[in-house]
Design a protein around this motif. Structure first.
Motif, PDB file in Angstrom:
ATOM      1  N   ARG A   1       0.866  -1.324   0.044  1.00 31.43           N
ATOM      2  CA  ARG A   1       0.013   0.027   0.179  1.00 31.43           C
ATOM      3  C   ARG A   1       0.769   1.222  -0.083  1.00 31.43           C
ATOM      4  O   ARG A   1       0.684   1.933  -0.777  1.00 31.43           O
TER       5      ARG A   1
ATOM      6  N   THR B   1      -9.494   7.324  -3.716  1.00 29.58           N
ATOM      7  CA  THR B   1     -10.753   6.732  -3.035  1.00 29.58           C
ATOM      8  C   THR B   1     -10.731   5.185  -3.563  1.00 29.58           C
ATOM      9  O   THR B   1     -11.093   4.438  -2.665  1.00 29.58           O
TER      10      THR B   1
ATOM     11  N   ASN C   1      -8.214   3.271  -1.638  1.00 28.45           N
ATOM     12  CA  ASN C   1      -8.716   3.385  -0.032  1.00 28.45           C
ATOM     13  C   ASN C   1      -9.604   2.100   0.081  1.00 28.45           C
ATOM     14  O   ASN C   1      -9.650   1.383   0.826  1.00 28.45           O
ATOM     15  N   ASP C   2     -10.679   2.021  -0.905  1.00 30.25           N
ATOM     16  CA  ASP C   2     -11.838   1.091  -0.879  1.00 30.25           C
ATOM     17  C   ASP C   2     -11.046  -0.244  -1.211  1.00 30.25           C
ATOM     18  O   ASP C   2     -11.643  -1.231  -0.251  1.00 30.25           O
TER      19      ASP C   2
ATOM     20  N   SER D   1      -8.087  -1.215  -0.265  1.00 31.47           N
ATOM     21  CA  SER D   1      -7.203  -1.562   0.923  1.00 31.47           C
ATOM     22  C   SER D   1      -8.296  -1.948   1.949  1.00 31.47           C
ATOM     23  O   SER D   1      -8.043  -3.162   2.569  1.00 31.47           O
ATOM     24  N   GLN D   2      -9.171  -1.345   2.073  1.00 35.63           N
ATOM     25  CA  GLN D   2     -10.324  -1.918   3.088  1.00 35.63           C
ATOM     26  C   GLN D   2     -11.048  -3.262   2.726  1.00 35.63           C
ATOM     27  O   GLN D   2     -11.148  -3.933   3.764  1.00 35.63           O
TER      28      GLN D   2
END
Length: 187
Positions: A9, A145, A148-149, A151-152
């Protein structure tokens, strides 16, 4: 496993950030180049305009000198003529003066039109760059965005798999314990 994902990441974010910085630097350099080019073009146009004005001014001065000389000659002749002749000569002088103003305005008109066209073209180029920069910012925001999505989602999957693995290991250990206890009882 989490440290590898964090490293991935971080490297991904660093790569995206480096690309964003590189692109932003390129956009800034292009805007600076356009500003410099615009300033240079403006300076050239001003110099050319000033040259045209000097030429027109010289021409107007020469015309004025010639007109003054002619007026003096006409005045000498007018002294010997009747009042009617005098009024006719005055009208000619007025016509010449108004003609000079028209010549100056006609000569300046194409220069002013060229300057306006250049300014309009420059404004369109700057608007295009501004639009591209906004699109780039929007794309960068969408990429951040998205990352981030993702990664989550990966973290949530890892947690689910960790819980599942723990549950499976506990079930297998319980099975092995039962077998060991049964073997102990049999023995």
């Amino acid at each position: 496993m989490t440290s590898e994902i964090d490293e991935f990441r971080q490297s991904l974010v660093a790569a995206v950030q480096a690309e964003l910085e590189r692109h932003a630097s390129a956009v800034v350099a292009e805007v600076d180049r356009l500003r410099e080019e615009t300033q240079r073009e403006r300076a050239e146009l001003r110099a050319e305009f000033a040259q045209h004005i000097r030429v027109l001014s010289t021409s107007a001065e020469q015309s004025t000198v010639r007109s003054d000389h002619q007026v003096q000659q006409v005045r000498a002749a007018i002294d010997s003529r009747l009042e009617e002749s005098e009024s006719r000569q005055s009208r000619r002088l007025d016509d010449m003066t108004s003609g000079l103003e028209g010549i100056v305005q006609a000569a300046m008109r194409p220069v002013l039109i060229d300057i306006k066209e250049d300014q309009d073209a420059l404004a369109l180029r700057v608007e295009g760059l501004d639009t591209n920069l906004r699109k780039f910012d929007e794309q960068a925001a969408r990429m951040v965005t998205y990352f981030n999505d993702v990664s989550q989602t990966i973290e949530a999957r890892q947690e689910e798999q960790g819980i599942q693995l723990k549950t499976d290991l506990i079930a297998q250990i319980d099975g092995v314990k039962k077998l060991v206890e049964e073997n102990d009882l049999s023995a």
